[in-house]
Design a protein around this motif. Structure first.
Motif, PDB file in Angstrom:
ATOM      1  N   PHE A 315       0.855  -1.173   0.000  1.00  0.00           N
ATOM      2  CA  PHE A 315       0.000   0.000   0.000  1.00  0.00           C
ATOM      3  C   PHE A 315       0.901   1.237   0.000  1.00  0.00           C
ATOM      4  CE2 PHE A 315      -2.055  -3.333   2.642  1.00  0.00           C
ATOM      5  CZ  PHE A 315      -2.986  -3.734   1.702  1.00  0.00           C
ATOM      6  N   ARG A 316       1.088   1.824  -1.162  1.00  0.00           N
ATOM      7  CA  ARG A 316       2.030   2.935  -1.355  1.00  0.00           C
ATOM      8  C   ARG A 316       1.773   4.054  -0.357  1.00  0.00           C
ATOM      9  NH1 ARG A 316       5.455  -0.002  -4.331  1.00  0.00           N
ATOM     10  NH2 ARG A 316       4.389  -0.938  -6.107  1.00  0.00           N
ATOM     11  N   PHE A 317       2.584   4.074   0.671  1.00  0.00           N
ATOM     12  CA  PHE A 317       2.411   5.058   1.746  1.00  0.00           C
ATOM     13  C   PHE A 317       3.207   6.309   1.430  1.00  0.00           C
ATOM     14  CE2 PHE A 317       0.534   5.754   5.701  1.00  0.00           C
ATOM     15  CZ  PHE A 317       1.400   6.401   6.542  1.00  0.00           C
ATOM     16  N   SER A 318       2.590   7.472   1.620  1.00  0.00           N
ATOM     17  CA  SER A 318       3.251   8.707   1.199  1.00  0.00           C
ATOM     18  C   SER A 318       4.406   9.095   2.099  1.00  0.00           C
ATOM     19  CB  SER A 318       2.224   9.850   1.142  1.00  0.00           C
ATOM     20  OG  SER A 318       1.594  10.010   2.407  1.00  0.00           O
ATOM     21  N   THR A 319       4.373   8.719   3.371  1.00  0.00           N
ATOM     22  CA  THR A 319       5.458   9.060   4.298  1.00  0.00           C
ATOM     23  C   THR A 319       6.007   7.777   4.916  1.00  0.00           C
ATOM     24  OG1 THR A 319       3.817   9.394   6.028  1.00  0.00           O
ATOM     25  CG2 THR A 319       4.527  11.347   4.819  1.00  0.00           C
ATOM     26  N   PRO A 320       7.062   7.187   4.361  1.00  0.00           N
ATOM     27  CA  PRO A 320       7.609   5.920   4.872  1.00  0.00           C
ATOM     28  C   PRO A 320       7.957   5.975   6.351  1.00  0.00           C
ATOM     29  CG  PRO A 320       8.585   6.476   2.755  1.00  0.00           C
ATOM     30  CD  PRO A 320       7.782   7.667   3.175  1.00  0.00           C
ATOM     31  N   ALA A 321       8.375   7.131   6.838  1.00  0.00           N
ATOM     32  CA  ALA A 321       8.724   7.222   8.250  1.00  0.00           C
ATOM     33  C   ALA A 321       7.507   6.997   9.134  1.00  0.00           C
ATOM     34  CB  ALA A 321       9.343   8.588   8.547  1.00  0.00           C
ATOM     35  N   GLY A 322       6.341   7.363   8.617  1.00  0.00           N
ATOM     36  CA  GLY A 322       5.136   7.184   9.395  1.00  0.00           C
ATOM     37  C   GLY A 322       4.740   5.731   9.559  1.00  0.00           C
ATOM     38  N   VAL A 323       5.164   4.896   8.599  1.00  0.00           N
ATOM     39  CA  VAL A 323       4.836   3.474   8.683  1.00  0.00           C
ATOM     40  C   VAL A 323       5.504   2.856   9.899  1.00  0.00           C
ATOM     41  CG1 VAL A 323       4.992   1.253   7.518  1.00  0.00           C
ATOM     42  CG2 VAL A 323       4.555   3.319   6.205  1.00  0.00           C
ATOM     43  N   SER A 324       6.776   3.169  10.104  1.00  0.00           N
ATOM     44  CA  SER A 324       7.502   2.620  11.255  1.00  0.00           C
ATOM     45  C   SER A 324       6.829   3.007  12.555  1.00  0.00           C
ATOM     46  CB  SER A 324       8.948   3.117  11.237  1.00  0.00           C
ATOM     47  OG  SER A 324       9.589   2.741  10.039  1.00  0.00           O
ATOM     48  N   ALA A 325       6.446   4.281  12.655  1.00  0.00           N
ATOM     49  CA  ALA A 325       5.771   4.738  13.871  1.00  0.00           C
ATOM     50  C   ALA A 325       4.422   4.047  14.036  1.00  0.00           C
ATOM     51  CB  ALA A 325       5.588   6.259  13.814  1.00  0.00           C
ATOM     52  N   LEU A 326       3.742   3.826  12.912  1.00  0.00           N
ATOM     53  CA  LEU A 326       2.434   3.180  12.965  1.00  0.00           C
ATOM     54  C   LEU A 326       2.553   1.729  13.438  1.00  0.00           C
ATOM     55  CD1 LEU A 326      -0.583   3.518  12.357  1.00  0.00           C
ATOM     56  CD2 LEU A 326      -0.111   2.732  10.027  1.00  0.00           C
ATOM     57  N   VAL A 327       3.541   0.997  12.916  1.00  0.00           N
ATOM     58  CA  VAL A 327       3.738  -0.404  13.302  1.00  0.00           C
ATOM     59  C   VAL A 327       4.142  -0.500  14.776  1.00  0.00           C
ATOM     60  CG1 VAL A 327       5.140  -2.462  12.898  1.00  0.00           C
ATOM     61  CG2 VAL A 327       4.264  -1.152  10.962  1.00  0.00           C
ATOM     62  N   GLU A 328       4.963   0.445  15.248  1.00  0.00           N
ATOM     63  CA  GLU A 328       5.399   0.435  16.645  1.00  0.00           C
ATOM     64  C   GLU A 328       4.230   0.615  17.607  1.00  0.00           C
ATOM     65  OE1 GLU A 328       8.323   3.430  17.023  1.00  0.00           O
ATOM     66  OE2 GLU A 328       9.854   2.344  15.876  1.00  0.00           O
ATOM     67  N   ARG A 329       3.215   1.361  17.184  1.00  0.00           N
ATOM     68  CA  ARG A 329       2.114   1.697  18.087  1.00  0.00           C
ATOM     69  C   ARG A 329       0.910   0.763  17.936  1.00  0.00           C
ATOM     70  NH1 ARG A 329       4.167   6.786  16.305  1.00  0.00           N
ATOM     71  NH2 ARG A 329       5.017   7.997  18.050  1.00  0.00           N
ATOM     72  N   THR A 330       0.982  -0.186  16.995  1.00  0.00           N
ATOM     73  CA  THR A 330      -0.131  -1.114  16.791  1.00  0.00           C
ATOM     74  C   THR A 330       0.302  -2.546  17.081  1.00  0.00           C
ATOM     75  OG1 THR A 330       0.437  -1.297  14.428  1.00  0.00           O
ATOM     76  CG2 THR A 330      -1.245   0.334  15.054  1.00  0.00           C
ATOM     77  N   GLN A 331      -0.671  -3.407  17.278  1.00  0.00           N
ATOM     78  CA  GLN A 331      -0.410  -4.820  17.519  1.00  0.00           C
ATOM     79  C   GLN A 331      -0.877  -5.647  16.317  1.00  0.00           C
ATOM     80  OE1 GLN A 331      -2.337  -5.732  21.259  1.00  0.00           O
ATOM     81  NE2 GLN A 331      -0.919  -4.460  22.448  1.00  0.00           N
ATOM     82  N   VAL A 332      -0.727  -6.964  16.420  1.00  0.00           N
ATOM     83  CA  VAL A 332      -1.029  -7.842  15.289  1.00  0.00           C
ATOM     84  C   VAL A 332      -2.485  -7.702  14.850  1.00  0.00           C
ATOM     85  CG1 VAL A 332      -1.174 -10.247  14.535  1.00  0.00           C
ATOM     86  CG2 VAL A 332       0.752  -9.496  15.932  1.00  0.00           C
ATOM     87  N   GLY A 333      -3.396  -7.629  15.810  1.00  0.00           N
ATOM     88  CA  GLY A 333      -4.805  -7.491  15.461  1.00  0.00           C
ATOM     89  C   GLY A 333      -5.091  -6.206  14.705  1.00  0.00           C
TER      90      GLY A 333
END
Length: 394
Positions: A315-333
């Motif tokens: 899913f072409r994300f416009s801000t790659p840095a935001g993906v890392s922060a998003l994964v860190e703050r979410t769980q598997v579900g």
């Protein structure tokens, strides 16, 4: 014509659905189980019961002292047999047909064939088994993806303002239910594991059903095709004989028991042998794909870096840095929920949702203040909160 009518009904399992109200709640391998495999098995069941394609399923030849209808019915409801020690002998000189020859009760081993009565029932039962994991997951999922992505699947909303409003409400819902989707993910992964167990179990089930001949059936057929045509024995004929023997006993005029030997033509085995050679290859392929899908899911659960790579690549994300922060703050579900949402939305729309979600999560973490109450339940485009799965109400 009845056969084509039933076949067209089965085609509903594999038809591609473009309707907006249909949400995708699984992956391609998952759909191969309950749509393609179930449809194949149900179609094979129909072919086995369509006598108009091959005529009578069994026809027996005897010396005329027993009525043809009687001997046919008797041999069908009991069983017929072949002689393993006669397999491989030259047809026409040593034996009349593969596996048929001189027979002495006390001396010769016999192989009885009674499976043909149960083939349609077994295929239908297998079709149900392959549909069960999807049925369980569908009831566990309770239409969550369909409800929360309403108005954003397929074709985008009519106006930009309407689309932005829907996206904001969806993002707020995800934030309000953050870390509450792990049981949702557990149900999905359980059904995915059940798919793998199901296909492997069906391989062993068919092997037992065919008397231990299914495990090597495909490799035997492949090896047979490469042998010299004059010196080869078709393994399909050994497992699904086209001509078998049947013994019928009756009393003679003086009360003596008479034995009548008959040759029975099993026309149905012409279809059975093709069905099971196809199923052998299909089950092997499906088992490998299901194993890889299960391994893929295990890696997703264990390695957050893989979840990050999936979001960035698919899913072409416009801000790659935001993906890392998003994964860190979410769980598997949470990741599974986002992943399924991404499969149902336009790539650009989903990218905007991830952008907004990452930004709101970042603001919330930095400011450490509670987010505003979700307005999903107050919106006319979403169902009331009590219609969401119970875990989302927490």
């Amino acid at each position: 014509m009845a056969v084509f009518g039933l076949a067209s009904a089965v085609a509903g399992f594999v038809k591609v659905r473009f309707l907006v109200d249909k949400a995708i709640i699984d992956n391609v391998v998952f759909r191969c189980h309950y749509r393609i495999t179930s449809a194949i098995l149900f179609l094979c069941c129909i072919l086995c019961t369509a006598n108009s394609l091959i005529g009578d399923p069994i026809n027996c030849i005897n010396d005329g002292s027993v009525s043809g209808n009687v001997i046919n019915t008797y041999c069908w409801i009991t069983s017929t047999f072949t002689l393993p020690h006669q397999q491989g002998k030259h047809v026409g000189t040593h034996v009349a047909h593969p596996g048929l020859g001189n027979y002495v009760d006390e001396e010769n081993e016999t192989r009885y064939h009674a499976y043909y009565q149960w083939v349609p029932f077994m295929l239908f039962f297998q079709g149900i088994l392959f549909y069960v994991p999807h049925y369980l997951w569908k009831n566990w999922e309770e239409g969550k993806i369909r409800m929360i992505s309403d108005g954003m699947r397929g074709v985008m909303a009519a106006t930009r303002e309407d689309r932005k409003d829907r996206q904001s409400r969806l993002v707020q819902y995800i934030i309000d239910t953050l870390h509450l989707h792990n049981s949702y993910a557990a149900g999905y992964f359980f059904c995915e594991a059940l798919n793998f167990v199901n296909v492997v179990g069906n391989i062993f089930f068919v092997d037992v059903f065919l008397g231990g001949a299914f495990m090597t059936y495909g490799t035997d057929v492949v090896r047979f095709s490469g042998l010299n045509q004059e010196n080869r024995t078709d393994p399909m004929v050994a497992v699904f004989p086209r001509v078998t023997k049947c013994t019928f006993h009756k009393y003679g005029p003086s009360g003596t028991i008479q034995k009548h030997d008959a040759l029975c033509v099993l026309a149905l085995n012409i279809i059975n042998e093709k069905i099971f050679i196809f199923l052998w290859f299909w089950f092997i392929i499906l088992a490998v794909l299901s194993g890889l899908a299960l391994l893929y899911s295990l890696v997703i659960v264990v390695l957050p870096s893989i979840r990050e790579a999936i979001l960035k690549r698919r899913f072409r994300f416009s801000t790659p840095a935001g993906v890392s922060a998003l994964v860190e703050r979410t769980q598997v579900g949470d990741f599974l929920l986002l992943h399924l949402l991404g499969q149902n939305m336009n790539m650009m729309v989903f990218g905007e949702i991830l952008d907004e979600l990452a930004q709101k999560l970042s603001d919330y973490m930095h400011n450490n203040v509670p987010t505003t109450p979700s307005t999903l339940e107050m919106s006319p485009i979403y169902p009331s909160k009590d219609k969401f799965p119970k875990e989302t109400e927490a």
